[in-house]
Design a protein around this motif. Sequence first.
Motif, short mmCIF file in Angstrom:
data_model
loop_
_atom_site.label_atom_id
_atom_site.label_comp_id
_atom_site.label_asym_id
_atom_site.label_seq_id
_atom_site.Cartn_x
_atom_site.Cartn_y
_atom_site.Cartn_z
N ILE A 14 -5.55 -11.23 16.17
CA ILE A 14 -6.62 -10.67 15.32
C ILE A 14 -6.01 -9.67 14.34
O ILE A 14 -6.29 -9.70 13.14
CB ILE A 14 -7.71 -10.01 16.17
N GLU A 15 -5.16 -8.78 14.84
CA GLU A 15 -4.51 -7.79 13.97
C GLU A 15 -3.71 -8.48 12.87
O GLU A 15 -3.80 -8.10 11.70
CB GLU A 15 -3.57 -6.88 14.78
N VAL A 18 -6.01 -9.94 10.16
CA VAL A 18 -6.58 -8.90 9.31
C VAL A 18 -5.51 -8.33 8.38
O VAL A 18 -5.75 -8.12 7.19
CB VAL A 18 -7.23 -7.79 10.17
N LEU A 22 -5.53 -8.13 4.32
CA LEU A 22 -5.40 -6.84 3.64
C LEU A 22 -4.18 -6.81 2.71
O LEU A 22 -4.26 -6.30 1.59
CB LEU A 22 -5.32 -5.70 4.64
N VAL A 72 -3.79 -1.51 11.52
CA VAL A 72 -4.91 -2.25 12.08
C VAL A 72 -4.77 -2.30 13.59
O VAL A 72 -3.69 -2.55 14.12
CB VAL A 72 -4.97 -3.69 11.51
N ALA A 74 -6.92 -3.95 16.98
CA ALA A 74 -8.02 -4.80 17.46
C ALA A 74 -8.11 -4.68 18.98
O ALA A 74 -7.10 -4.77 19.67
CB ALA A 74 -7.78 -6.25 17.06
N VAL A 93 -12.40 -4.19 15.35
CA VAL A 93 -11.22 -3.99 14.51
C VAL A 93 -11.32 -2.64 13.83
O VAL A 93 -12.32 -2.33 13.19
CB VAL A 93 -11.11 -5.11 13.45
N VAL A 95 -9.36 -0.03 11.15
CA VAL A 95 -8.35 0.04 10.10
C VAL A 95 -8.20 1.50 9.71
O VAL A 95 -9.18 2.17 9.43
CB VAL A 95 -8.75 -0.80 8.87
N THR A 122 -10.61 -0.72 2.23
CA THR A 122 -10.43 -1.64 3.36
C THR A 122 -11.76 -2.22 3.83
O THR A 122 -11.79 -3.29 4.41
CB THR A 122 -9.71 -0.98 4.56
N LEU A 125 -12.90 -5.72 3.13
CA LEU A 125 -12.45 -6.82 4.00
C LEU A 125 -13.64 -7.65 4.47
O LEU A 125 -13.51 -8.86 4.67
CB LEU A 125 -11.70 -6.23 5.20
N GLU A 126 -14.80 -7.02 4.62
CA GLU A 126 -16.00 -7.75 5.05
C GLU A 126 -16.34 -8.89 4.10
O GLU A 126 -17.03 -9.82 4.50
CB GLU A 126 -17.20 -6.80 5.10
#
Length: 129
Positions: A14-15, A18, A22, A72, A74, A93, A95, A122, A125-126
Amino acid sequence: MPNPFGVILGPWNIEEAVLEVLETWMPSYLAEVERKNSLQNKYLGRPPTPESYKGGLNFESVSQDICPAVIVNANPIGEPVRLSSAIKQTFQVEVGCVVISEEGTDPEASARKRAGLMSAATMLLEQQP
C-alpha cells in the motif's frame, strides 16, 4: 492454472502504491496549491530525489539533503473481513511532509507554513483512482 493464493497485499504494498502516485503527481499538486494560494511558482520546494519519497514512521531520520520529503505509512484498521470470494482489509494511510526552512525571522513558522501547504497538496491524492 489459476493462482490459489489470489492477491496478497500488505502495508508495504500500500505504501509503495501511494508513493508511486505521489512521486508522479506531487509536482502538479504543489503547483496547484501555489496557484490557489497566490504564491510564486516553486515557492514550495519540490522533493529533490526519489529518496525524498519513502515509507515508514521515522520523520526524525530524514536527512536535510533529501528535503522536502514525503513519508507514507499504511496500517491495517480493524480485523480482516471474509467475503464469499476474498478477504477484505481496510488500511489507514498517513502522509507526512518533512520541511526545513531557515528563512525570515521565524524559520519555524516558515517551515510549518510550507509543510502545511505540502500536506494540502498530498490530499489531492484522493483524486487518483
